[in-house]
Design an enzyme around this catalytic site. Structure first.
Site, PDB file in Angstrom:
ATOM      1  CG  ASP A  26      98.327  18.761  44.968  1.00  8.40           C
ATOM      2  OD1 ASP A  26      97.278  19.247  44.501  1.00  8.40           O
ATOM      3  OD2 ASP A  26      99.309  19.449  45.269  1.00  8.40           O
ATOM      4  CE  LYS A  50      93.306  20.232  42.030  1.00  9.70           C
ATOM      5  NZ  LYS A  50      94.523  19.734  42.713  1.00  9.70           N
ATOM      6  CG  ASP A  97      96.047  20.638  48.288  1.00  6.64           C
ATOM      7  OD1 ASP A  97      95.306  21.246  49.076  1.00  6.64           O
ATOM      8  OD2 ASP A  97      97.010  21.153  47.708  1.00  6.64           O
ATOM      9  CG  ASN A  98      94.211  22.285  45.474  1.00  7.51           C
ATOM     10  OD1 ASN A  98      95.222  21.618  45.636  1.00  7.51           O
ATOM     11  ND2 ASN A  98      94.224  23.577  45.393  1.00  7.51           N
ATOM     12  CD  GLU A 147      97.592  25.919  46.233  1.00  8.08           C
ATOM     13  OE1 GLU A 147      97.024  25.593  47.282  1.00  8.08           O
ATOM     14  OE2 GLU A 147      97.254  25.487  45.118  1.00  8.08           O
TER      15      GLU A 147
END
Lengths: 974, 259
Positions: free
Chosen positions: B183, B186, B211-212, B241
């Site tokens: 996380d 990116k 994540d993401n 989120e």
């Protein structure tokens, strides 16, 4: 050899016996006949012929069965013709040799086991045909051509033998015998055949019988290749079978026919192949000739049928416009350009003096002023001369009729297409077996190109997605009150939006009138083109807003699409009619101006004459250059210009939107994605989707404008053809390169007629103002083909009076009498009513029939279920009987019986299987028989005593036919 | 001069854009405008403000309470891109199912996900949490200690992830990593994954959760995972989120090794 020894199914025996019986019958008939005619001569020949016939027949029958032994035995038991038997025997041995060879070569022994009913029937047919042929041949021979044929036979054989250069002495001897005295003793023939048996089996060295057989095998293969596509085999097997058959054909086809005949035959075969290839190529060519077909298919495979439906619609529209263009171009523009008075000869055909300086400027031409205005492109250029050129072409009449004809043709085409579509959609019930249909019938077996196959694959996957989505949608249910509220809210918002856009256009149009009064030159380009700009922009952005609003409603995609279409339709319609109302105002203004000009004109003329010549003189009139003559405003040309400008600006907006909204966005997303902090492709801007509804409506309204304006600007269809052509390529390219398939794919099957209905409405709505102006407003006094008339349609009357004989106009005047017209109209209404009611009743009858069919189908299913239950019980019994039979192992008749039962069971269970699987009424016998429990020995083995190990059958000829032949009646029993 | 009518014709476009991308505007406001404003107003960093809030509102030693305080702050007051309660549940479930003994977390930020993971770990398991930023790391440390996890359970490594991963085996004595949670930046997903593969820390069955991956998105990472064939992978669809309406996803990869 006792028959009971054999473990065979009864069917074999039955067939063999039948066959033998047939044969005997035939031969006996023949014998009688022959003997009646000439006994001595015919004897050997008869024998030989019989033998040949036998062999051939056997070849055919055995081709399917492989039980020549049995046949032989039966024959022997019945008649005991030892001699012939031996011959047969030998022949058979040879045959078997050959078969084995061929079998080894093609290696399709196992494959042919599984075969189909159609093949069976085919075989039966062939047998029949063979016997018929044999009959015919015999008769022929009987009648006359005995000698010749014999000789020919012998000669052929001789040639064949000679072709075999390297042969033993024995062979040579035989050659001699066979060629010289064919009709001698049968010992000779026998010997020869025995020798032939020893020979290695090459196509050249085959006896006529073998050649016959080979020919049959070749035919068989050919048929197999033809019917291969329809067989329920796995693809792998099909391919291998096809390859083998083709190899076989290639190998043996040329061997058939003898000497000269062979070459001819080979030539014939080659030509047939060429012809077939040509036919296939021609089919391909025909598909290639359908414009843009490949492009559309490609798009369809990637984007689903809804996007493709837009392009098909575009293509259809293109076709219509081509015809409209042909009409206007061929009958109005070209005659006027060729035969009418040239430019500069009249005031209406000349640029006025004031505009001459700027008439060639690009800005002016782009606005369709200047030279463009004073050309065949617009109404005002045409002269009111009744007949032009040496053809005496009736220009005004032609102009009027073309105007009417384009509209009439459009109506006809649209309505016809609608009717056809309605027929197409009315047929099947789409609800039942939806997925089965898709599963089993989607693949297109004509595809040979791997890329196309990929596309087809993609399109099938898409169609599955569509179907699944539809299923899901149909099962969903939500909070109904919330949904209703949201839908009402959405509609309210849309109404607000529509009202806003309507007001904006109204405002702009009013403003533009004010500008026009002020004089256009005082204002900027933006202000002059405000109306078009605003209309285009609203037409572009409002649908987007509607789209966003429609997500509130949560409809099924297809219904959502229709709502969306309806809304955009309302928007466009509102815009268009505001525009038309504004135009009407302008027309009225122009007409007032015209009055003034008319008045001024008389004054000007009077002053002209007054000033220069004394009164009442007959001096030649003053020549004034046509550019200097004052002229009226010509409202028709103005209307035409407005429409052309509208079309142009609309086209430009479409293209620019395409380039910026789709292409530029795609480029940015694609290449900025390398250096951006979030995923542009999956996230925020993403690629655009193809907007079907907006595009379709754009197209439809564009067409509406064409219909409206084509009367006053004959160039409009030409412009539209150009536009459609370009947009076809541009949009195809844009769709493939910058758009992504819709997230919610759906099919557009139902919406085709929806488009058509909208087109019809637009057609009606657009012809309405055009007809209104034509009928009510008098044409301008100094421009256009109808100048000088009080109404435009007076041209008809004029033509009737002057160009047709007197009686015709009389008849016409009678026919147009209200007393005649009203009953006629009444009759038409009645006819329409009658047709409609009959069609309704037909529809009902259709529905009834469909129901009946369904009922029957269900009944059949039940029946077969019951039969299957019974069959299962029978199966048990049969098993018991089987075990018993195996124990006894002797020649009792129970075992064939049991086997027959077994076969029946098997078939019924298969039948059941198929009944469950699909709806094919005819049960297909597939390769499952080998796996079913009942089939312990499905293929009655032929006994190969003294012969060769493997059961013999010709390559390409499945050996299981007998079981199938037997099965057919048992199936029909269920 | 463009006439006002033409300008008005652009109104539907503007409205459309606003409606269609409203969540992004909200996100922009909360994650950027409010943050800048608060930074200027208080002089504290965002993480420090969050920690203050947690300190005053949560029960020390109770991880759930701390997580709840964080969620409260992030959804009501300001925005921090923690994993959030919804995606956190997926994370919890995966951890429960896997019960890994060695867990590596890349990108601790302010300790939310570390606490979340530590409370789901089996007894004797160890979580290595990597954070690049010193200030964030101190806060994460405080938060983790506040939740009651000692050094044996959670070890915080303050260093960039691409430096830490090659040293994990030598400096920290790790043989394999059973679970990796990504996380952080990116852009670093893909290089770090390749580093993990190269260092041999991944064993068969090791799970990697990223994540993401849809928003802000790691397209290269996903593309690599799809093509490499080393992983069984799936994407858990979720929303971003603390903000509904922006779609996001977590990629779950299970290392299969070279077959």
């Amino acid at each position: 050899m006792p028959r009971g020894n054999l473990i065979t199914s009864e069917s074999d025996i039955a067939i063999t016996v039948d066959n033998a019986g047939d044969e005997d019958e035939v031969s006996s008939c023949y014998e009688e006949h022959e003997w009646g005619k000439n006994r001595v001569k015919g004897r050997e020949k008869e024998r030989e012929k019989k033998k040949r016939g036998n062999a051939r027949k056997k070849g055919a029958s055995r081709a399917g069965r492989g039980d020549e032994e049995l046949e032989e035995r039966a024959e022997r038991g019945e008649k005991g013709r030892r001699r012939r038997k031996r011959d047969n025997h030998d022949g058979k041995g040879r045959e078997r040799d050959e078969e084995e060879q061929a079998e080894e070569k093609s290696g399709r022994a196992a494959k042919n086991k599984k075969n189909l009913k159609n093949e069976r029937t085919r075989k039966m047919e062939q047998e029949e045909r063979d016997t018929e042929e044999g009959d015919a041949k015999r008769k022929k021979k009987n009648e006359s051509a005995k000698r010749e044929e014999k000789k020919e036979d012998g000669g052929k054989r001789a040639v064949k033998e000679k072709a075999n250069a390297v042969k033993t002495k024995k062979h040579k001897k035989k050659v001699e015998t066979s060629s010289e005295q064919e009709s001698s003793e049968e010992e000779d023939v026998e010997e020869e055949e025995e020798e032939e048996k020893e020979k290695e089996l090459r196509p050249e060295s085959l006896s006529p019988e073998e050649l016959e057989k080979l020919k049959e095998a070749v035919d068989e293969k050919k048929k197999l290749i033809q019917t291969l596509r329809g067989k329920p085999w796995p693809m792998k097997k099909k391919l291998s079978t096809l390859r083998e058959s083709q190899e076989f054909l290639e190998k043996y086809e040329g061997a058939l026919g003898k000497g000269k005949g062979r070459r001819l035959y080979a030539y014939k075969v080659m030509m047939t192949k060429k012809w077939m290839k040509f036919q296939r190529d021609f089919e391909n060519f025909k598909t290639a000739c359908i414009p843009w077909e490949m492009k559309i298919k490609e798009i369809e495979s990637h984007f689903g049928s809804s996007v493709a439906s837009y392009f098909i619609f575009l293509r259809w529209m293109y076709g219509i416009n081509m015809i409209l263009f042909g009409l206007t171009f061929g009958l109005v523009m070209v005659p006027e350009a060729l035969m009418g008075r040239p430019y500069g000869s009249m005031p209406r055909k000349t640029v006025p003096r004031a505009d001459e300086a700027s008439a060639m400027d690009f800005a002016v031409l782009w606005d369709f002023g200047g030279y463009a205005q004073y050309s065949v492109l617009f109404y005002g250029y045409y002269n009111n001369q009744r007949a032009i050129g040496w053809l005496k072409f009736r220009m005004p009449l032609s102009y009027f009729l073309v105007g009417v004809g384009t509209v009439a043709y459009s109506y006809m085409v649209v309505i016809r297409t609608m009717a056809r579509n309605a027929n197409e959609s009315g047929g099947g019930d789409d609800n039942s077996f939806n997925f089965s249909w898709k599963m089993f019938t989607s693949w297109d077996y004509l595809i040979g190109n791997p890329e196309t196959a990929d596309n087809k694959f993609a399109s099938i996957t898409t169609s599955f997605k569509e179907a699944i989505l539809e299923e899901q949608e149909s099962r969903k249910d939500d909070n109904i009150h919330l949904t209703r509220f949201l839908r009402v809210l959405a509609n309210f918002l849309v109404m607000c939006c529509l009202a806003g856009s309507g007001y904006l256009i109204y405002f702009v149009v009013r403003r533009s009138q004010k500008f026009a009064l002020d004089g256009l030159d005082n204002h900027s380009w933006w202000e002059r083109n405000e109306v078009n700009m605003v209309m285009s922009l609203l037409g572009m952005f409002c649908p987007m807003l509607f789209d966003v609003i429609s997500t509130l409603e949560n409809y099924h995609p297809r219904i959502a699409l229709q709502w969306q279409l309806g809304r955009i339709f309302a928007l466009f319609l509102g815009n268009l009619y505001t525009f038309i109302i504004a135009l009407m105002d302008e027309i009225n203004l122009k007409r007032k101006e015209e009055e003034i000009v008319k008045f001024n004109m008389t004054v000007w003329e009077a002053s002209l004459y007054n000033g220069t010549v004394p009164e009442n003189s007959t001096a030649p009139p003053v020549t004034i250059h046509p550019a200097d003559v004052p002229r009226g405003p010509c409202w028709e040309t103005m209307v035409g210009q407005e429409f052309v400008r509208l079309i142009i600006s609309d086209t430009m907006t479409t293209y620019i939107t395409l380039l910026i909204g789709d292409f530029l966005r795609a480029v940015l997303v694609r290449f900025l994605n390398y250096c951006w902090c979030w995923d542009l492709e999956a996230g925020f801007p993403s690629y655009s989707e193809f907007d079907v509804s907006g595009n379709v409506l754009g197209l439809i309204f564009n067409q509406g404008m064409i219909w409206m304006g084509a009367f006053y600007a004959p160039c409009l269809p030409a412009l539209n053809v150009l536009r459609l052509h370009v947009s076809m390529y541009l949009q195809c390219w844009a769709v493939m390169c910058c758009n992504v398939p819709q997230e919610r794919v759906f099919k557009a099957s139902g919406s085709n007629n929806f488009y058509m209905a909208m087109l019809l409405v637009i057609l009606f709505l657009s012809t309405l103002p055009a007809i209104y102006t034509i009928v009510t407003i008098p044409p301008s006094f100094d421009c256009g083909p109808f100048s000088g008339k009080s109404r435009m349609f007076d041209v008809i009357q004029e033509t009737l009076e002057s160009d047709f004989p007197a009686w015709f106009s009389k008849v016409f005047s009678y026919a147009s009498n209200p007393g005649l017209v009203l009953p006629f109209l009444l009759l038409m209404v009645l006819a329409i009513y009658y047709l409609q009611s009959t069609s309704k009743s037909f529809k009902e009858a259709n529905v009834e029939l469909k129901k009946k069919l369904q009922m029957q189908n269900e009944e059949n299913k039940k029946k077969s279920k019951r039969a299957a239950l019974k069959a299962a019980m029978d199966l048990e019994e049969a098993r018991k009987a089987m075990t018993q039979a195996a124990e006894q192992q002797s020649n009792n008749n129970a075992s064939p019986q049991a086997q027959k039962d077994g076969g029946e069971n098997r078939s019924s269970s298969q039948r059941l299987h198929h009944g469950k699987n699909g709806r094919n009424a005819t049960p297909l016998l597939t390769d499952q028989e080998g796996q079913l429990p009942a089939t312990r020995a499905p293929v009655p083995r032929t006994y190969h005593h003294g012969n060769h190990g493997a059961p013999g059958y010709l390559p390409g000829i499945p050996r299981q036919t007998e079981a199938r032949v037997h099965r057919a009646p048992s199936l029909q029993r269920h | 001069m463009v006439s006002p009518a033409i300008a008005l014709a652009f109104l539907p476009l503007v409205v459309t854009l606003i409606i269609r991308y409203r969540y992004y505007f909200v996100l922009f406001y909360r994650a950027f405008l409010v943050r800048v404003w608060q930074d200027c107003a208080t002089g504290l960093s965002r993480e420090e403000r969050a920690f203050q809030y947690v300190l005053t509102n949560a029960t020390p030693g109770d991880p759930d309470s701390i997580l709840e305080a964080f969620d409260q702050w992030c959804s009501k007051v300001e925005f921090i891109s923690n994993i959030g309660p919804k995606k956190g549940k997926i994370l919890d479930r995966l951890l429960m199912e896997q019960s890994p003994m060695t867990v590596l977390e890349l990108g601790a930020h302010c300790g939310y996900s570390a606490v979340r993971m530590a409370r789901c770990l089996p007894l004797g398991a160890r979580l290595y949490s990597v954070e690049m930023d010193q200030r964030n790391a101190t806060i994460a440390e405080k938060v983790i200690r506040l939740a009651g996890f000692d050094d044996d359970t959670v070890e915080l490594i303050v260093s960039p992830s691409d430096e830490v991963i090659p040293r994990l085996r030598s400096d920290y004595g790790l043989e394999t990593v059973d679970f990796v949670f990504m996380d952080h930046w990116k852009k670093c997903y893909l290089p770090d994954l390749q580093l993990l593969e190269g260092s041999g820390l991944l064993g068969k069955g090791s799970m990697i959760l990223a994540d993401n991956v849809l928003f802000p998105g790691a397209p290269n990472f996903l593309r690599y995972v799809r093509k490499s064939g080393l992983y069984e992978w799936r994407i858990h669809q979720a929303t971003l989120e603390y903000i509904r309406g922006i779609r996001d996803g977590m990629a779950e990869l299970v290392y299969q090794g070279i077959k």
